[in-house]
Design an enzyme around this catalytic site. Structure first.
Site, PDB file in Angstrom:
ATOM      1  N   SER A  43       0.909  -1.090  -0.029  1.00 44.57           N
ATOM      2  CA  SER A  43      -0.192  -0.067   0.126  1.00 44.57           C
ATOM      3  C   SER A  43       0.821   1.232   0.035  1.00 44.57           C
ATOM      4  O   SER A  43       2.113   1.075   0.353  1.00 44.57           O
ATOM      5  CB  SER A  43      -0.810  -0.149   1.312  1.00 44.57           C
ATOM      6  OG  SER A  43      -1.249   1.181   1.581  1.00 44.57           O
ATOM      7  N   TYR A  94      -3.515  -0.040   9.921  1.00 41.96           N
ATOM      8  CA  TYR A  94      -3.153  -0.198   8.533  1.00 41.96           C
ATOM      9  C   TYR A  94      -1.946  -0.030   8.130  1.00 41.96           C
ATOM     10  O   TYR A  94      -1.486  -0.919   7.467  1.00 41.96           O
ATOM     11  CB  TYR A  94      -4.443   0.499   7.718  1.00 41.96           C
ATOM     12  CG  TYR A  94      -4.277  -0.067   6.263  1.00 41.96           C
ATOM     13  CD1 TYR A  94      -3.647   0.784   5.461  1.00 41.96           C
ATOM     14  CD2 TYR A  94      -5.131  -1.225   5.880  1.00 41.96           C
ATOM     15  CE1 TYR A  94      -3.577   0.532   4.056  1.00 41.96           C
ATOM     16  CE2 TYR A  94      -5.123  -1.484   4.541  1.00 41.96           C
ATOM     17  CZ  TYR A  94      -4.518  -0.670   3.419  1.00 41.96           C
ATOM     18  OH  TYR A  94      -4.507  -0.985   2.120  1.00 41.96           O
TER      19      TYR A  94
HETATM   20  P1  NAP Z   1     -12.090  -5.014  -0.683  1.00 43.17           P
HETATM   21  O1  NAP Z   1     -12.742  -4.571  -1.778  1.00 43.17           O
HETATM   22  O2  NAP Z   1     -12.515  -4.617   0.754  1.00 43.17           O
HETATM   23  O3  NAP Z   1     -11.877  -6.618  -0.763  1.00 43.17           O
HETATM   24  C1  NAP Z   1     -11.372  -7.097   0.198  1.00 43.17           C
HETATM   25  C2  NAP Z   1     -11.393  -8.752   0.000  1.00 43.17           C
HETATM   26  O4  NAP Z   1     -10.774  -9.549   1.125  1.00 43.17           O
HETATM   27  C3  NAP Z   1     -12.922  -9.480  -0.141  1.00 43.17           C
HETATM   28  O5  NAP Z   1     -13.008 -10.219  -0.869  1.00 43.17           O
HETATM   29  C4  NAP Z   1     -13.071 -10.035   1.323  1.00 43.17           C
HETATM   30  O6  NAP Z   1     -13.941 -10.942   1.148  1.00 43.17           O
HETATM   31  C5  NAP Z   1     -11.752 -10.631   1.536  1.00 43.17           C
HETATM   32  N1  NAP Z   1     -11.257 -10.634   2.942  1.00 43.17           N
HETATM   33  C6  NAP Z   1     -11.335  -9.768   3.905  1.00 43.17           C
HETATM   34  N2  NAP Z   1     -10.908 -10.403   5.076  1.00 43.17           N
HETATM   35  C7  NAP Z   1     -10.732 -11.732   5.008  1.00 43.17           C
HETATM   36  C8  NAP Z   1     -10.189 -12.804   5.672  1.00 43.17           C
HETATM   37  N3  NAP Z   1      -9.954 -12.634   6.910  1.00 43.17           N
HETATM   38  N4  NAP Z   1     -10.187 -14.005   5.187  1.00 43.17           N
HETATM   39  C9  NAP Z   1     -10.411 -14.214   3.628  1.00 43.17           C
HETATM   40  N5  NAP Z   1     -10.925 -13.154   2.992  1.00 43.17           N
HETATM   41  C10 NAP Z   1     -11.034 -11.879   3.441  1.00 43.17           C
HETATM   42  O7  NAP Z   1     -10.360  -4.567  -0.698  1.00 43.17           O
HETATM   43  P2  NAP Z   1      -9.595  -3.875  -1.821  1.00 43.17           P
HETATM   44  O8  NAP Z   1      -9.700  -2.463  -2.083  1.00 43.17           O
HETATM   45  O9  NAP Z   1      -9.907  -5.009  -3.277  1.00 43.17           O
HETATM   46  O10 NAP Z   1      -8.182  -4.262  -1.284  1.00 43.17           O
HETATM   47  C11 NAP Z   1      -7.583  -5.637  -1.556  1.00 43.17           C
HETATM   48  C12 NAP Z   1      -6.201  -5.444  -0.941  1.00 43.17           C
HETATM   49  O11 NAP Z   1      -5.513  -4.378  -1.695  1.00 43.17           O
HETATM   50  C13 NAP Z   1      -6.094  -5.371   0.466  1.00 43.17           C
HETATM   51  O12 NAP Z   1      -5.035  -5.860   0.898  1.00 43.17           O
HETATM   52  C14 NAP Z   1      -5.965  -3.909   0.499  1.00 43.17           C
HETATM   53  O13 NAP Z   1      -5.288  -3.548   1.914  1.00 43.17           O
HETATM   54  C15 NAP Z   1      -5.032  -3.610  -0.713  1.00 43.17           C
HETATM   55  N6  NAP Z   1      -4.904  -2.153  -0.985  1.00 43.17           N
HETATM   56  C16 NAP Z   1      -6.119  -1.448  -1.543  1.00 43.17           C
HETATM   57  C17 NAP Z   1      -6.258  -0.345  -1.983  1.00 43.17           C
HETATM   58  C18 NAP Z   1      -7.342   0.530  -2.398  1.00 43.17           C
HETATM   59  O14 NAP Z   1      -7.117   1.857  -2.754  1.00 43.17           O
HETATM   60  N7  NAP Z   1      -8.557   0.095  -2.532  1.00 43.17           N
HETATM   61  C19 NAP Z   1      -4.837   0.344  -2.091  1.00 43.17           C
HETATM   62  C20 NAP Z   1      -3.719  -0.283  -1.658  1.00 43.17           C
HETATM   63  C21 NAP Z   1      -3.739  -1.593  -0.978  1.00 43.17           C
HETATM   64  P3  NAP Z   1     -14.875 -11.369   2.507  1.00 43.17           P
HETATM   65  O15 NAP Z   1     -15.277 -10.153   3.079  1.00 43.17           O
HETATM   66  O16 NAP Z   1     -15.996 -11.998   1.961  1.00 43.17           O
HETATM   67  O17 NAP Z   1     -13.944 -12.192   3.367  1.00 43.17           O
HETATM   68  C1  GCO Z   2      -6.933   5.360   3.410  1.00 46.58           C
HETATM   69  C2  GCO Z   2      -6.950   4.391   2.075  1.00 46.58           C
HETATM   70  C3  GCO Z   2      -5.595   3.871   1.730  1.00 46.58           C
HETATM   71  C4  GCO Z   2      -6.059   2.805   0.368  1.00 46.58           C
HETATM   72  C5  GCO Z   2      -4.451   2.161   0.093  1.00 46.58           C
HETATM   73  C6  GCO Z   2      -3.653   3.380  -0.383  1.00 46.58           C
HETATM   74  O1  GCO Z   2      -7.824   5.151   3.932  1.00 46.58           O
HETATM   75  O2  GCO Z   2      -5.976   6.153   3.192  1.00 46.58           O
HETATM   76  O3  GCO Z   2      -7.883   3.206   2.275  1.00 46.58           O
HETATM   77  O4  GCO Z   2      -5.173   3.130   2.845  1.00 46.58           O
HETATM   78  O5  GCO Z   2      -6.681   1.791   0.722  1.00 46.58           O
HETATM   79  O6  GCO Z   2      -4.011   1.341   1.256  1.00 46.58           O
HETATM   80  O7  GCO Z   2      -2.398   2.851  -0.767  1.00 46.58           O
END
Ligand code: NAP
Ligand code: GCO
Length: 261
Positions: A147, A160
């Site tokens: 992230s 986080y």
């Molecule tokens: P999301 O839309 O909230 O999806 C999260 C997924 O993880 C869902 O499928 C959820 O399904 C599953 N999950 C959560 N806890 C779990 C557990 N204990 N066991 C198994 N499955 C679990 O999140 P996203 O935005 O796609 O993010 C995916 C990854 O990218 C995360 O690691 C997040 O920190 C990272 N990330 C996101 C962003 C962003 O801007 N969106 C940026 C940087 C990094 P269930 O709830 O059904 O289990």
């Molecule tokens: C926040 C956002 C970020 C993104 C991502 C950025 O609240 O600042 O959720 O944390 O999810 O991780 O890279």
């Protein structure tokens, strides 16, 4: 280089955790399009059923499992079931993750612990379960979804940021400890991506929205599809000498001081 073969995932077995929707779903879709057999997990049957239908709509035969990545027994069963159903895992994406946006001094310890458990302990648990099979096969790819918060802090995301900072170093340590076995472990650091996880930040009129646009040279939120090419690259033979690297896919945020107001 043997192009495009080196970028193919033909015949590989990939597990993308938490790939019912969001970033994981996009990465698993790209892996399937590159030839891999796809396994994914989540905790909710409703999400699993919806995801299987969504993959099918894209012509992808994904295999889904209900499994909580924080539970070692469930993870060990997940890995064994995948080995039975699809074969030994070649590619692991530790994608499952949550965030809790609470000012640190108001955050309950159990909330902090839950974020660390899912975002940091679980990638350890799943990687530990998958690495022995990769060693036996003589190769493996592990991609940890890090992230911006692997590098930067901001108000309300202390748990986080601690987890994602730790995940960056877990990535480097798996690289260090298992590079001898031809296992490459890298991270992808997405910028601000439009998924359910960031939906609360993108509500109409939310000042955070204009803040992020001003911090992003690309002047837009990322999409899960922006992560597909980098993920296929790190999962393929084209990256066999890339190890311990965090590839930031952020539209330039980390390089930019931000647009003058
Ligand atoms: P999301 O839309 O909230 O999806 C999260 C997924 O993880 C869902 O499928 C959820 O399904 C599953 N999950 C959560 N806890 C779990 C557990 N204990 N066991 C198994 N499955 C679990 O999140 P996203 O935005 O796609 O993010 C995916 C990854 O990218 C995360 O690691 C997040 O920190 C990272 N990330 C996101 C962003 C962003 O801007 N969106 C940026 C940087 C990094 P269930 O709830 O059904 O289990
Ligand atoms: C926040 C956002 C970020 C993104 C991502 C950025 O609240 O600042 O959720 O944390 O999810 O991780 O890279």
């Amino acid at each position: 280089m043997n192009y495009p073969k080196d970028f193919s995932l033909q015949g590989k077995v990939a597990l993308v955790t938490g790939a019912a929707y969001g970033i994981g779903f996009a990465i698993a879709t790209a892996f399937a399009q590159a030839g891999a057999k796809i396994a994914f997990n989540c905790r909710s049957q409703k999400h699993l059923d919806q995801a299987l239908a969504d993959y099918k709509k894209l012509g992808i035969k994904a295999t889904g499992y209900i499994s909580d990545v924080t539970d070692e027994a469930q993870v060990n069963k997940l890995v064994a079931d995948i080995a039975k159903d699809l074969g030994t895992i070649d590619i692991l994406v530790n994608n499952a993750g949550i965030i809790k946006r609470i000012p640190m001094c108001e955050m309950k310890v159990e909330d902090f612990r839950q974020v660390i458990d899912i975002d940091l302990n679980a990638p350890f648990i799943v990687s530990k379960a998958v690495i022995p099979g990769m060693i036996k096969k003589g190769h493996g790819k592990i991609i940890n979804i890090c992230s911006m918060m692997s590098e930067l802090g901001r108000e309300t995301v202390s748990a986080y940021a601690a987890a994602k900072g730790g995940l960056k170093m877990l990535t480097r340590n798996i690289c260090s400890e298992y590079g001898y076995a031809n296992i490459q472990c890298n991270g992808i650091g997405p910028g601000y991506i439009a998924t359910p996880q960031t939906a609360p930040l993108r509500t109409p009129g939310n000042p955070f929205n204009s803040f992020i646009l001003a911090k992003t040279p690309a002047n837009r939120w990322g999409t899960p599809e922006d992560l597909q090419g980098p993920a296929v690259f790190l999962a393929s033979d084209a990256s066999n000498f890339v190890n311990g690297h965090i590839l930031y896919v952020d539209g330039g945020i980390l390089a930019y001081i931000g647009k003058q107001p």
